[in-house]
Design a protein around this motif. Structure first.
Motif, PDB file in Angstrom:
ATOM      1  N   LEU A   1      13.315 -14.301 -46.815  1.00 60.70           N
ATOM      2  CA  LEU A   1      11.993 -13.826 -46.442  1.00 60.70           C
ATOM      3  C   LEU A   1      11.851 -12.363 -46.807  1.00 60.70           C
ATOM      4  CD1 LEU A   1      11.825 -15.379 -42.846  1.00 60.70           C
ATOM      5  CD2 LEU A   1      11.035 -16.410 -44.994  1.00 60.70           C
ATOM      6  N   GLY A   2      10.649 -11.960 -47.178  1.00 60.62           N
ATOM      7  CA  GLY A   2      10.418 -10.562 -47.506  1.00 60.62           C
ATOM      8  C   GLY A   2      10.859 -10.211 -48.910  1.00 60.62           C
ATOM      9  N   LYS A   3      10.774  -8.929 -49.216  1.00 57.47           N
ATOM     10  CA  LYS A   3      11.045  -8.455 -50.569  1.00 57.47           C
ATOM     11  C   LYS A   3      11.884  -7.191 -50.523  1.00 57.47           C
ATOM     12  CE  LYS A   3       8.644  -6.735 -54.707  1.00 57.47           C
ATOM     13  NZ  LYS A   3       7.344  -6.391 -55.305  1.00 57.47           N
ATOM     14  N   GLY A   4      12.717  -7.017 -51.549  1.00 64.94           N
ATOM     15  CA  GLY A   4      13.467  -5.783 -51.700  1.00 64.94           C
ATOM     16  C   GLY A   4      14.400  -5.510 -50.541  1.00 64.94           C
ATOM     17  N   TRP A   5      14.357  -4.269 -50.077  1.00 61.09           N
ATOM     18  CA  TRP A   5      15.252  -3.835 -49.014  1.00 61.09           C
ATOM     19  C   TRP A   5      14.905  -4.476 -47.678  1.00 61.09           C
ATOM     20  CZ3 TRP A   5      19.378  -0.921 -50.430  1.00 61.09           C
ATOM     21  CH2 TRP A   5      19.319  -0.357 -51.717  1.00 61.09           C
ATOM     22  N   ASN A   6      13.717  -5.072 -47.574  1.00 61.78           N
ATOM     23  CA  ASN A   6      13.316  -5.747 -46.345  1.00 61.78           C
ATOM     24  C   ASN A   6      13.603  -7.243 -46.384  1.00 61.78           C
ATOM     25  OD1 ASN A   6      12.465  -3.375 -45.231  1.00 61.78           O
ATOM     26  ND2 ASN A   6      10.290  -3.699 -45.611  1.00 61.78           N
ATOM     27  N   SER A   7      14.361  -7.690 -47.375  1.00 61.54           N
ATOM     28  CA  SER A   7      14.708  -9.102 -47.466  1.00 61.54           C
ATOM     29  C   SER A   7      15.554  -9.526 -46.269  1.00 61.54           C
ATOM     30  CB  SER A   7      15.487  -9.376 -48.757  1.00 61.54           C
ATOM     31  OG  SER A   7      14.690  -9.114 -49.893  1.00 61.54           O
ATOM     32  N   VAL A   8      15.246 -10.694 -45.752  1.00 63.62           N
ATOM     33  CA  VAL A   8      15.989 -11.260 -44.626  1.00 63.62           C
ATOM     34  C   VAL A   8      16.427 -12.668 -44.997  1.00 63.62           C
ATOM     35  CG1 VAL A   8      15.863 -12.024 -42.216  1.00 63.62           C
ATOM     36  CG2 VAL A   8      14.735  -9.885 -42.919  1.00 63.62           C
ATOM     37  N   ALA A   9      17.722 -12.940 -44.890  1.00 62.24           N
ATOM     38  CA  ALA A   9      18.248 -14.277 -45.164  1.00 62.24           C
ATOM     39  C   ALA A   9      18.158 -15.114 -43.891  1.00 62.24           C
ATOM     40  CB  ALA A   9      19.691 -14.197 -45.635  1.00 62.24           C
ATOM     41  N   VAL A  10      17.765 -16.375 -44.054  1.00 65.63           N
ATOM     42  CA  VAL A  10      17.629 -17.279 -42.914  1.00 65.63           C
ATOM     43  C   VAL A  10      18.669 -18.387 -43.046  1.00 65.63           C
ATOM     44  CG1 VAL A  10      16.071 -18.733 -41.587  1.00 65.63           C
ATOM     45  CG2 VAL A  10      15.149 -16.817 -42.916  1.00 65.63           C
ATOM     46  N   LEU A  11      19.526 -18.493 -42.056  1.00 68.84           N
ATOM     47  CA  LEU A  11      20.555 -19.522 -42.034  1.00 68.84           C
ATOM     48  C   LEU A  11      20.406 -20.332 -40.756  1.00 68.84           C
ATOM     49  CD1 LEU A  11      23.564 -17.035 -42.293  1.00 68.84           C
ATOM     50  CD2 LEU A  11      21.970 -17.486 -44.111  1.00 68.84           C
ATOM     51  N   HIS A  12      21.248 -21.353 -40.645  1.00 67.70           N
ATOM     52  CA  HIS A  12      21.278 -22.107 -39.395  1.00 67.70           C
ATOM     53  C   HIS A  12      22.693 -22.082 -38.871  1.00 67.70           C
ATOM     54  CE1 HIS A  12      20.558 -25.069 -36.315  1.00 67.70           C
ATOM     55  NE2 HIS A  12      19.266 -25.044 -36.604  1.00 67.70           N
ATOM     56  N   SER A  13      22.851 -21.661 -37.629  1.00 65.99           N
ATOM     57  CA  SER A  13      24.184 -21.492 -37.051  1.00 65.99           C
ATOM     58  C   SER A  13      24.872 -22.811 -36.754  1.00 65.99           C
ATOM     59  CB  SER A  13      24.092 -20.685 -35.746  1.00 65.99           C
ATOM     60  OG  SER A  13      23.399 -21.437 -34.754  1.00 65.99           O
ATOM     61  N   GLY A  14      24.111 -23.898 -36.706  1.00 71.66           N
ATOM     62  CA  GLY A  14      24.695 -25.183 -36.356  1.00 71.66           C
ATOM     63  C   GLY A  14      24.711 -25.419 -34.860  1.00 71.66           C
ATOM     64  N   ALA A  15      24.335 -24.389 -34.083  1.00 72.59           N
ATOM     65  CA  ALA A  15      24.276 -24.527 -32.631  1.00 72.59           C
ATOM     66  C   ALA A  15      22.825 -24.759 -32.233  1.00 72.59           C
ATOM     67  CB  ALA A  15      24.813 -23.268 -31.954  1.00 72.59           C
ATOM     68  N   GLU A  16      22.484 -25.998 -31.918  1.00 69.31           N
ATOM     69  CA  GLU A  16      21.096 -26.349 -31.634  1.00 69.31           C
ATOM     70  C   GLU A  16      20.536 -25.580 -30.442  1.00 69.31           C
ATOM     71  OE1 GLU A  16      19.252 -28.079 -33.521  1.00 69.31           O
ATOM     72  OE2 GLU A  16      20.830 -28.682 -34.901  1.00 69.31           O
TER      73      GLU A  16
END
Length: 398
Positions: free
Chosen positions: A316-331
């Protein structure tokens, strides 16, 4: 067009968008992973004057780095990192080393040993003689750890435990394991991958590092909300080799990462520098044997493979403000004391900040560089951005 703020910038310097996004995430990971307290401008690396050098544009200096072809060198590098991680009473270092060793692994395994660069200050001796011979030694108080690449062989030796780790290099001469940034060039290569139109790159005068005249390349985000304040790279005026790398946080204060040569020579190292035979009585662990004992725990074969794997994540976002979205596996997200998480929930709560938003509820865990928001539904938002930026990202992804 990448904003190098010089007249000779061309569109050819703009990286592929997908790779750039992945590299953007790799930069903080590499810096955190190294590649977390003396910090600041280490006295041994203090500037010894501002040499009078010919004028050069930022683009020309970047080209100089790219064309640098130093094949032979030896020297001493001082690396200091201060991520501002909480004091876990030794638990932190134990977890880091255990992650690489897989329980019964070798203390000479580079995957575990080089994670020590995650925190504090360390002295490294480095040497290189072409693409097939390199050596890095981590100097400790009463011991030394050496990683030697000589042809097809890669050796790790921990003098404290008298353990040896033996692996092999691939056809390109690279060790078949993940690489931890250890020299200014390693850090600079990662930082330059992240340059795009959200970045200002200028030449910030000259400096002397390890007795060498150098230009200072200054990389600064144009965006607000990032935790990165600036990156300064001292580039050798003659060879184009990065001699020093300093990353300062937007919050100010001491550097998060400060890595630089205190001594360097471009003469050919003695051939004996790269000779290694396991000492008598040493425990030798072979790479293949170690992998067989820890199935399913293979690491990325290279930085490029790691970057490609990150493209599978949402960004999400662009450049230095990019944020990666993952899933921890803990519902159910992280355990909390109120929800019956007991002591563990209370402990985790003491390390993070509770936040709420359109996304629901979660907890932000902060360092001086990379922050992470873990929501109650198990999603993880990670980036070199501040808490507010993480919350906005989570709200936007709702």
């Amino acid at each position: 067009m990448a904003p190098y703020e010089s007249d000779d910038t061309t569109s050819d310097d703009t990286a592929d968008t997908g790779r750039r996004k992945a590299a953007r995430y790799v930069v903080p990971v590499a810096v955190v992973g190294v590649a977390a307290a003396t910090i600041g401008l280490v006295p041994a690396l203090a500037d010894s004057g501002d040499p009078d050098l010919p004028k050069i544009s930022a683009q020309q200096l970047i080209n100089k780095i790219a064309k640098s072809d130093v094949q032979q060198l030896s020297g001493t590098v001082r690396v200091s990192t201060d991520l501002g991680l909480p004091n876990l009473g030794g638990l932190e270092s134990g977890l880091m080393s255990g992650a690489g060793r897989g329980g019964d692994g070798s203390s000479a395994d580079p995957a575990s040993k080089l994670t020590e660069l995650l925190s504090g200050s360390h002295t490294l001796r480095v040497a290189a003689d072409g693409p097939d011979r390199q050596k890095v030694s981590l100097i400790e108080r009463a011991a030394e750890y050496s990683l030697i690449h000589d042809g097809k062989d890669v050796w790790g030796y921990d003098s404290k435990s008298n353990e040896v780790y033996h692996g092999t290099a691939d056809q390109d001469g690279k060790e078949r394991r993940e690489k931890t940034p250890a020299t200014p060039k390693d850090f600079a290569d990662e930082a330059l991958k992240s340059v795009d139109d959200t970045t200002s790159v200028t030449v910030d005068g000259t400096v002397q590092v390890a007795g060498r005249d150098a230009y200072k390349l200054l990389i600064k985000p144009r965006q607000s909300g990032t935790t990165v304040g600036a990156i300064s790279i001292a580039v050798d005026a003659k060879t184009g080799l990065p001699l020093k790398f300093t990353l300062t946080p937007a919050s100010g204060g001491a550097a998060v990462v400060d890595a630089g040569f205190t001594q360097v020579s471009f003469a050919k190292p003695a051939a004996s520098t790269f000779d290694f035979s396991p000492p008598r009585g040493a425990k030798v662990t072979e790479e293949d044997d170690h992998a067989a004992k820890a199935p399913g725990k293979s690491s990325p074969k290279s930085e490029e493979d790691f970057a490609k794997s990150l493209q599978g994540f949402d960004v999400l976002g662009k450049g230095w403000n990019s944020v990666a979205v993952l899933h921890s596996g803990a519902e159910a997200g992280l355990p909390s004391a109120a929800a019956g998480g007991g002591d563990l929930g209370g402990f985790l709560g003491s390390l993070g900040d509770h936040v709420t938003g359109k996304f629901g509820k979660g907890m932000v865990f902060s360092t001086r560089l990379v922050n992470a928001l873990i929501t109650d539904d198990g999603k993880v938002y990670v980036g070199a951005v501040d808490k507010n930026a993480l919350v906005k990202a989570a709200d936007a992804a709702r």
